[in-house]
Design an enzyme around this catalytic site. Structure first.
Site, PDB file in Angstrom:
ATOM      1  N   GLY A   1      49.317  32.861  23.500  1.00 53.98           N
ATOM      2  CA  GLY A   1      47.842  32.503  23.902  1.00 53.98           C
ATOM      3  C   GLY A   1      47.093  32.566  22.828  1.00 53.98           C
TER       4      GLY A   1
ATOM      5  CG  ASP B   1      46.260  33.640  31.668  1.00 55.42           C
ATOM      6  OD1 ASP B   1      46.953  33.891  32.879  1.00 55.42           O
ATOM      7  OD2 ASP B   1      45.996  34.399  30.870  1.00 55.42           O
TER       8      ASP B   1
ATOM      9  CG  MET C   1      48.296  37.382  37.103  1.00 53.89           C
ATOM     10  SD  MET C   1      49.772  37.478  35.948  1.00 53.89           S
ATOM     11  CE  MET C   1      49.832  39.441  36.300  1.00 53.89           C
TER      12      MET C   1
ATOM     13  NE  ARG D   1      42.509  35.659  28.962  1.00 52.67           N
ATOM     14  CZ  ARG D   1      42.390  35.333  27.483  1.00 52.67           C
ATOM     15  NH1 ARG D   1      42.552  36.417  26.761  1.00 52.67           N
ATOM     16  NH2 ARG D   1      42.123  34.254  27.070  1.00 52.67           N
TER      17      ARG D   1
ATOM     18  N   GLY E   1      47.517  24.523  50.460  1.00 54.31           N
ATOM     19  CA  GLY E   1      46.657  24.426  51.417  1.00 54.31           C
ATOM     20  C   GLY E   1      45.509  25.619  51.920  1.00 54.31           C
TER      21      GLY E   1
ATOM     22  CG  ASP F   1      42.136  28.401  55.295  1.00 52.59           C
ATOM     23  OD1 ASP F   1      42.297  27.228  56.047  1.00 52.59           O
ATOM     24  OD2 ASP F   1      43.165  29.284  55.406  1.00 52.59           O
TER      25      ASP F   1
ATOM     26  CE  LYS G   1      42.884  27.676  58.513  1.00 53.30           C
ATOM     27  NZ  LYS G   1      44.477  27.118  58.720  1.00 53.30           N
TER      28      LYS G   1
ATOM     29  CG  HIS H   1      53.020  41.742  35.657  1.00 50.17           C
ATOM     30  ND1 HIS H   1      51.946  42.677  36.460  1.00 50.17           N
ATOM     31  CD2 HIS H   1      52.562  41.762  34.392  1.00 50.17           C
ATOM     32  CE1 HIS H   1      51.106  43.016  35.373  1.00 50.17           C
ATOM     33  NE2 HIS H   1      51.446  42.502  34.355  1.00 50.17           N
TER      34      HIS H   1
END
EC number: 2.7.1.11
Length: 340
Positions: free
Chosen positions: A102, A127, A169, A171, A185, A187, A213, A250
């Protein structure tokens, strides 16, 4: 250039092994020897360097993680660490390095180039926060992993009439949250690039209940706040229903890379070898509109936020090559939500 090395640095990402494999086999086809460096820059400074052959990367293309291991090594930000690493490389007769990682890894690669040692960067991070590329190695796999988890969470959410806040995740970037949220999908999606109001999130959930819903999935990127903090804020804003939090953690970094990540990593790895073969360093390989591109590595190490709010309340697109704003608006339209 007769001998190069390859390392992985920072957080691991699915597809790193595919990139290493491409570097090794492309280099061999060009008559260039390849050495592997274990544990990133820490291994470089320690001299944990060894030759790689075509057999060394056999059966690695589908494996997650990185068989060269990875580590964060802040000491490499200091000139002493950089010079110590270069000294080790010279001991092994290495003339150039491919760095997969990265933005922190890219800074290390830039420092090597500034000291006269050519380095080429490959964007390896789930990321997707590297400027200069539409997609990073590992991002597609991470999104697929999150979507699979969200599908399972939806099953239990609907069975118990619950609202789930799912922390993902990324960052400081909302790419994983946006893409996985659209695909699953969700909300509502909260990302660090744009401000939002908890009252609006609660109102949107309540509107869903009014329409019949009985469950909701709310995605929050870790750059906004933790899932637990987000749930607390929802309650403070007036949410009264059954609320649970799931932190995916993770598992988003692991798993066998998708076909897209394998192909992307292979293309980028081969291109990195071509650049070093031609004596070119100080650049990072990226992909834009499905075409490989190179960018100055220092510029790509900047923050890769998709877009942000201006002081006037408008939206500033920071990286026009990414579809973040379009996806954010799409999710709002599909769920009849307000932008803020």
């Amino acid at each position: 250039m007769k001998r190069i090395a390859v390392l992985t640095s920072g957080g691991d990402a699915p597809g790193m092994n595919a990139a290493i494999r491409a570097v090794v086999r492309k280099a061999i086809s060009e008559g260039i020897e390849v050495y592997g460096i274990n544990h990133g820059y820490a291994g470089m400074v320690a001299g944990d360097i060894f030759p790689l052959t075509s057999a060394s990367v056999g059966d690695k293309i589908g494996r997650g993680g990185t068989f060269l291991y990875s580590a964060r090594y802040p000491e490499f930000a200091q000139v002493e660490g950089q010079l110590a690493g270069i000294e080790q490389l010279k001991k092994f007769g290495i003339e150039g390095v491919v760095v997969i990682g990265g933005d922190g890894s890219y800074h290390g690669a830039m420092r090597l180039t500034e000291h006269g040692f050519p380095a080429v960067g490959l964007p390896g991070t789930i990321d997707n926060d590297i400027v200069g590329t539409d997609f990073t190695i590992g991002f597609d796999t991470a999104v697929s992993t999150v979507v699979d988890a969200l599908d399972k969470i939806r099953d239990t959410s609907s069975s118990h009439n619950r609202t789930f806040v799912v922390e993902v995740m990324g960052r400081n970037a909302g790419d994983i949250a946006l893409n996985a949220g659209i695909a699953a999908g969700a909300d509502d999606i909260s990302i660090p690039e744009l401000e939002f109001k908890f009252e609006n999130v609660v109102n949107n959930i309540n509107k869903g209940y009014e329409k019949g819903k009985n469950h909701h999935i709310i995605i929050v990127a870790e750059g906004v706040m933790t899932g637990e903090e987000f749930a607390t804020k929802l309650k403070e804003a007036g949410y009264k229903g059954d609320l649970r939090v799931s932190v995916l953690g993770h598992i988003q970094r692991g798993g066998s890379p998708t076909a897209r990540d394998r192909v992307l990593a292979s293309r980028m790895g081969a291109r990195a070898v071509e650049l070093l073969r031609d004596g070119i360093g100080g650049v990072a390989v990226g992909i834009r509109n499905e075409e490989l591109v190179e960018s100055p590595i220092l510029g790509t190490a900047e923050e890769g936020a998709l877009f942000s709010l201006t002081t006037e309340g408008g939206i500033k697109v920071n990286n026009p090559h990414k579809a973040g704003l379009e996806l954010y608006r799409l999710n709002s339209a599909l769920n009849n939500l307000n932008l803020n």
